[in-house]
Design a protein around this motif. Sequence first.
Motif, PDB file in Angstrom:
ATOM      1  N   SER A   8      36.613  34.271  36.791  1.00  0.00           N
ATOM      2  CA  SER A   8      37.269  35.041  35.734  1.00  0.00           C
ATOM      3  C   SER A   8      38.690  34.545  35.550  1.00  0.00           C
ATOM      4  O   SER A   8      39.365  34.187  36.519  1.00  0.00           O
ATOM      5  N   VAL A   9      39.128  34.531  34.307  1.00  0.00           N
ATOM      6  CA  VAL A   9      40.482  34.090  33.995  1.00  0.00           C
ATOM      7  C   VAL A   9      41.105  35.076  33.018  1.00  0.00           C
ATOM      8  O   VAL A   9      40.420  35.638  32.152  1.00  0.00           O
ATOM      9  N   LEU A  10      42.385  35.309  33.197  1.00  0.00           N
ATOM     10  CA  LEU A  10      43.154  36.121  32.264  1.00  0.00           C
ATOM     11  C   LEU A  10      44.055  35.182  31.475  1.00  0.00           C
ATOM     12  O   LEU A  10      44.864  34.455  32.056  1.00  0.00           O
ATOM     13  N   LEU A  11      43.889  35.176  30.162  1.00  0.00           N
ATOM     14  CA  LEU A  11      44.677  34.314  29.286  1.00  0.00           C
ATOM     15  C   LEU A  11      45.756  35.143  28.616  1.00  0.00           C
ATOM     16  O   LEU A  11      45.459  36.095  27.894  1.00  0.00           O
ATOM     17  N   LEU A  12      47.014  34.788  28.857  1.00  0.00           N
ATOM     18  CA  LEU A  12      48.153  35.442  28.212  1.00  0.00           C
ATOM     19  C   LEU A  12      48.639  34.532  27.097  1.00  0.00           C
ATOM     20  O   LEU A  12      49.076  33.404  27.343  1.00  0.00           O
ATOM     21  N   VAL A  13      48.560  35.018  25.868  1.00  0.00           N
ATOM     22  CA  VAL A  13      48.912  34.211  24.697  1.00  0.00           C
ATOM     23  C   VAL A  13      50.318  34.596  24.245  1.00  0.00           C
ATOM     24  O   VAL A  13      50.573  35.747  23.871  1.00  0.00           O
ATOM     25  N   THR A  35      34.388  34.242  32.661  1.00  0.00           N
ATOM     26  CA  THR A  35      34.739  35.501  32.011  1.00  0.00           C
ATOM     27  C   THR A  35      36.205  35.404  31.594  1.00  0.00           C
ATOM     28  O   THR A  35      37.071  35.120  32.434  1.00  0.00           O
ATOM     29  N   VAL A  36      36.470  35.601  30.308  1.00  0.00           N
ATOM     30  CA  VAL A  36      37.826  35.436  29.782  1.00  0.00           C
ATOM     31  C   VAL A  36      38.316  36.776  29.241  1.00  0.00           C
ATOM     32  O   VAL A  36      37.683  37.375  28.369  1.00  0.00           O
ATOM     33  N   ARG A  37      39.437  37.253  29.786  1.00  0.00           N
ATOM     34  CA  ARG A  37      40.107  38.428  29.237  1.00  0.00           C
ATOM     35  C   ARG A  37      41.425  37.957  28.640  1.00  0.00           C
ATOM     36  O   ARG A  37      42.066  37.032  29.171  1.00  0.00           O
ATOM     37  N   VAL A  38      41.832  38.580  27.556  1.00  0.00           N
ATOM     38  CA  VAL A  38      42.969  38.076  26.788  1.00  0.00           C
ATOM     39  C   VAL A  38      44.027  39.162  26.643  1.00  0.00           C
ATOM     40  O   VAL A  38      43.721  40.316  26.314  1.00  0.00           O
TER      41      VAL A  38
END
Length: 404
Positions: A8-13, A35-38
Amino acid sequence: MASLAGRSVLLLVGGGIAAYKALDLIRRLKERGMTVRVVMTAAAQRFVTPLAAGALSGGKVFTDLFDRDDEHDVGHIRLAREADAIIVAPATADLMAKMAGGHADDLASAVLLAARAPILVAPAMNPAMWANAATRRNAARLREDGIRFVGPNSGEMAERGEAGEGRMAEPLEIVAALEALLAPSGPLAGRHVLVTSGPTHEPIDPVRYLANRSSGRQGHAIAAAAAEAGARVTLVSGPVSIADPAGAAVVRIETAEEMKAAVLAALPADIAVFAAAVADWRPQATHGSKMKKGADGPPTLALTENPDILATVGRLGEGRPRLVVGFAAETDDLIANGRAKLARKRADAIVANDVSAETGVMGGPANTVHILTADGVEDWPTLSKAEVGRRLVAWLAARLEAAG
């Protein structure tokens, strides 16, 4: 390189024109089974919409630190802790400055401040901003803090006629950097280490329990050192007031029976270190309501033995860890009691330490240990518990390698 499937990775844009690349990055990560959470900053939403990011990630996009639904159970902490890694892309000059200064005035910066997972930053900004002394200081500070960078690259900027270093790395470059970041490394890479830590609480009634003075500092330090050495770490912890060690999966328990069940559920493991101070006894009966003082004086408290977790694992046949290590916390006859425990529990090693009141070991920052094996005794000097953890993990890694 590490496989990303199932991770799982958390992407901060962040808020820059390069935010459009974050959409392709989401797609590339999903292609690899992640699994990508943004999380999107307010500025990021001026360039791409949460709707687009959510459609690609297949889940909700988080935008507000003060969202009533998400924050009723401290959502920013959950976001920070539930990811195997965090990517900041694009990382603007402003977002990098917040990270370096420890700010937490929006969701993205609060998540970053609470994070324990490895962080990968992909800077994106005008070349003049990237070359600015303040940005250089912030980047150096972040690298010193252990944050990894990918890019920036050189090339044409969004601004007409502008070129130079400052372009965000391409999505596939970021994916490759993430694979490298998550690739196991260190003397225990690919190994599973099981550690127990802290006390157990054995309830007498709803407000009283039997326990001991263990703080969990030594067990937690061992778990942290094992994670630093590249191991997958399961920490089974009794009630403590210290922070979880970075990189460890923590299973929280209260009683010895719960600890035994959690330990057996965590097997198989290559190494098991039993540093917890498990209560030897528990009340035979637990009262459902608070016991009251009576005219007949204090009640009689009948006790029964708790399960011997170290001996249970030491005596396992199939499924026994390659190395089983116990602790002997003693107040007298330290070495003799440690040797007896080594034989009785069928452990591979016993870490013996003097916990007499005058030593200050229980709850204190330092420890003096003796490593007992069938080959003899190694006497270590007084060290911080963190250093004992590191030395013990290095010792275990060497023993495991020597055993093939």
